[in-house]
Design an enzyme around this catalytic site. Structure first.
Site, PDB file in Angstrom:
ATOM      1  N   HIS A 107       0.721  -1.319   0.125  1.00 31.02           N
ATOM      2  CA  HIS A 107      -0.065  -0.083  -0.152  1.00 31.02           C
ATOM      3  C   HIS A 107       0.888   1.450  -0.215  1.00 31.02           C
ATOM      4  CE1 HIS A 107      -0.119   0.141   4.702  1.00 31.02           C
ATOM      5  NE2 HIS A 107       0.958  -0.343   4.210  1.00 31.02           N
ATOM      6  N   HIS A 108       2.058   1.349  -0.037  1.00 30.20           N
ATOM      7  CA  HIS A 108       2.970   2.280   0.017  1.00 30.20           C
ATOM      8  C   HIS A 108       3.480   2.991  -1.259  1.00 30.20           C
ATOM      9  CE1 HIS A 108       3.133   2.528   4.387  1.00 30.20           C
ATOM     10  NE2 HIS A 108       3.793   1.338   4.335  1.00 30.20           N
ATOM     11  N   ALA A 109       3.037   1.864  -2.459  1.00 25.99           N
ATOM     12  CA  ALA A 109       3.415   2.208  -3.817  1.00 25.99           C
ATOM     13  C   ALA A 109       2.342   3.381  -4.228  1.00 25.99           C
ATOM     14  CB  ALA A 109       3.651   0.998  -4.614  1.00 25.99           C
ATOM     15  N   ASP A 142      -0.907   5.194   2.494  1.00 26.15           N
ATOM     16  CA  ASP A 142      -0.599   6.587   1.917  1.00 26.15           C
ATOM     17  C   ASP A 142      -0.652   6.346   0.156  1.00 26.15           C
ATOM     18  OD1 ASP A 142       1.910   5.140   2.085  1.00 26.15           O
ATOM     19  OD2 ASP A 142       3.051   6.729   2.084  1.00 26.15           O
TER      20      ASP A 142
END
Length: 274
Positions: free
Chosen positions: A94-96, A137
């Protein structure tokens, strides 16, 4: 990295069988990410600055693993629409964001899968419920201007990333939050997400890094707390008749087998709801 094979070993020992996904196509990855970044990942030509943001250099093996992981989430989404629920035994990167990878996340598999469903008309409204200890993010940024995807994140306020772009719904918890307060917040986030989004499908990032023994977590959930959390999400989606896709998300203890066992809680919660 070892936790992924261990999860499969533990589940295989319990009699579970698996379906192998196809590798995600480059065009699918480019639906959620900058084409130049995707090309650099697939050709192992990512520049040093971008590689540092991801956390490691790109290699053919990493590219293959990334495409397989994304393909797993895409396949799980299709199976969830057919059967009501399904799990990818990887995923949750989920940070990509749309510009590239970050925080050990190369490609945002949930974003790629969500766009695939929307583009093919298989879903009209999708919700992402992210209960990994770190803020989602990258997912929030990718879908910031996409009204068909509702993003929700429950995370530790003091944890990474320091800059947390707004999701459609965010709940931040203070360091050291334990089972009771966490589960109350999770129930609120899940209930409000289902009520506001009215989704055709839910992606659930079931990171086990809120656990008290996690090296990167900063929260204090027990095994029972994680089990109750996963059951809460499964039951809420079941009661709302919304198909559910699970992805593993984070988990970072020294003992990889303990992390793998915690990831199996979601599988057991889904099975119990059948």
């Amino acid at each position: 990295m070892r936790k992924y094979s261990l999860v499969a070993e533990l589940l295989a020992a319990d009699g579970y069988q698996f379906e192998r996904p196809d590798h995600a196509l480059q065009t699918a990855l480019e639906r959620a990410h900058d084409p130049g970044y995707v090309q650099a990942v697939l050709t192992s030509s990512l520049d040093a600055k971008a590689a540092r943001r991801v956390g490691f250099d790109m290699t053919p093996a990493i590219a293959a693993r990334t495409r397989a992981s994304v393909g797993g989430t895409m396949l799980a989404a299709e199976r969830a629409l057919e059967a009501g629920r399904a799990i990818n035994l990887a995923g949750g990167s989920h940070h990509a964001d749309d510009q590239g990878g970050a925080g050990f996340c190369v490609v945002n598999d949930v974003a790629v899968a969500a766009f695939s469903l929307l583009d093919r008309g298989l879903a009209q409204k999708i919700a992402v419920i992210d209960l990994d200890v770190h803020h989602g993010d990258g997912t929030a940024l990718i879908f910031a201007d996409e009204p068909r995807v509702f993003t929700a994140s429950l995370h530790c306020k003091e944890n990474w990333p320091r800059t947390k772009p707004p999701s459609d719904l965010d709940i931040s918890l203070r360091r050291g939050t334990g089972d009771a307060c966490y589960l109350k917040a999770a129930e609120k986030l899940v209930s409000e997400t289902l009520s506001q989004a009215q989704p055709d499908l839910v992606f659930y990032n079931a990171g086990v890094d809120p656990h008290v023994d996690d090296r990167l977590g900063l929260l204090d959930l027990s095994d029972d707390g994680l089990k109750a959390r996963d059951t809460l999400v499964v039951q809420a989606c079941l009661e709302a008749s919304v198909p559910l896709v699970g992805v593993l998300g984070g988990g970072y203890s020294k003992d990889a087998r303990l992390v793998a066992r915690r990831h199996t809680f979601l599988v057991k919660a889904m099975q119990a709801g059948l």
